[in-house]
Design a protein around this motif. Structure first.
Motif, PDB file in Angstrom:
ATOM      1  N   HIS A   1      -5.200  -3.625  -2.086  1.00 36.50           N
ATOM      2  CA  HIS A   1      -5.020  -2.189  -1.821  1.00 36.50           C
ATOM      3  C   HIS A   1      -3.551  -1.807  -2.000  1.00 36.50           C
ATOM      4  O   HIS A   1      -3.239  -0.791  -2.640  1.00 36.50           O
ATOM      5  CB  HIS A   1      -5.521  -1.868  -0.409  1.00 36.50           C
ATOM      6  N   ALA A   2      -2.669  -2.622  -1.459  1.00 34.69           N
ATOM      7  CA  ALA A   2      -1.232  -2.371  -1.586  1.00 34.69           C
ATOM      8  C   ALA A   2      -0.790  -2.428  -3.044  1.00 34.69           C
ATOM      9  O   ALA A   2      -0.006  -1.578  -3.504  1.00 34.69           O
ATOM     10  CB  ALA A   2      -0.440  -3.377  -0.749  1.00 34.69           C
ATOM     11  N   MET A   3      -1.294  -3.396  -3.786  1.00 30.50           N
ATOM     12  CA  MET A   3      -0.920  -3.517  -5.200  1.00 30.50           C
ATOM     13  C   MET A   3      -1.412  -2.319  -6.005  1.00 30.50           C
ATOM     14  O   MET A   3      -0.711  -1.838  -6.893  1.00 30.50           O
ATOM     15  CB  MET A   3      -1.453  -4.823  -5.802  1.00 30.50           C
ATOM     16  N   LEU A   4      -2.596  -1.845  -5.693  1.00 30.71           N
ATOM     17  CA  LEU A   4      -3.114  -0.662  -6.400  1.00 30.71           C
ATOM     18  C   LEU A   4      -2.331   0.599  -6.040  1.00 30.71           C
ATOM     19  O   LEU A   4      -2.141   1.478  -6.882  1.00 30.71           O
ATOM     20  CB  LEU A   4      -4.604  -0.469  -6.115  1.00 30.71           C
ATOM     21  N   ALA A   5      -1.873   0.649  -4.789  1.00 32.67           N
ATOM     22  CA  ALA A   5      -1.081   1.808  -4.376  1.00 32.67           C
ATOM     23  C   ALA A   5       0.235   1.837  -5.147  1.00 32.67           C
ATOM     24  O   ALA A   5       0.705   2.875  -5.563  1.00 32.67           O
ATOM     25  CB  ALA A   5      -0.804   1.744  -2.868  1.00 32.67           C
TER      26      ALA A   5
END
Length: 169
Positions: free
Chosen positions: A165-169
């Motif tokens: 999720h953090a990487m996609l953000a």
């Protein structure tokens, strides 16, 4: 020691001496797969399926991977669909969905993942990650972000999902 060619030669000698020993034939198949000798690997794995061997779903998974490597997607789907309930089931279903996505059938791939029944959070995480991967590969990053965000609502402590999720953000 990763001397696959030498190991395969030894197992081929054993296979000649014991042609109905499924373990030996399977070993030749695995070593051939490691050596990217897909034709021999396929032949050996298909032979294993005719012999008494307890882990036939593992063989089917390997046959699916060989077909996928050859970009024979209909055959890959066939082999993955043949994998029954058990230790290889989830991996086969994930691969099945990825093959559908490689064919441009994103909606079918996502629908397939959603019908896969898993009994634990680890399996659910893998399903979500695969769906997100399919969406990332299709450059649908916002949708991938949303899929993982939704999953985090029901599994908030899953570090793999938090990271993705953090990487996609």
């Amino acid at each position: 020691e990763r001397k696959y060619s030498e190991a395969r030669a030894e197992f081929e000698t054993l296979a000649e001496q014991h042609p109905n020993n499924a373990e030996v034939v399977f070993a030749v198949g695995v070593l051939s797969l490691q050596l990217h000798d897909y034709a021999l690997a396929e032949t050996k794995f298909k032979r294993v399926l005719t012999l008494p061997y307890r882990q036939k779903d593992t063989v089917r998974l390997y046959l699916g991977q060989i077909a996928e490597e050859r970009k024979d997607y209909p055959q890959a789907l066939h082999w993955y669909a043949e994998v029954g309930d058990g230790g290889q089931y989830l991996q086969a279903q994930l691969r099945y969905a990825l093959v559908l996505s490689k064919q441009g059938k994103l909606d079918a791939a996502r629908a397939h993942l959603r019908q896969v029944d898993v009994s634990n959070d680890q399996g659910r995480v893998r399903l979500v990650q695969t769906e997100a991967q399919i969406l990332r590969d299709a450059n649908r990053l916002n949708e991938a972000f949303d899929v993982i965000g939704k999953a985090l609502k029901s599994m908030p402590n899953q570090t793999d999902l938090l990271y993705d999720h953090a990487m996609l953000a």
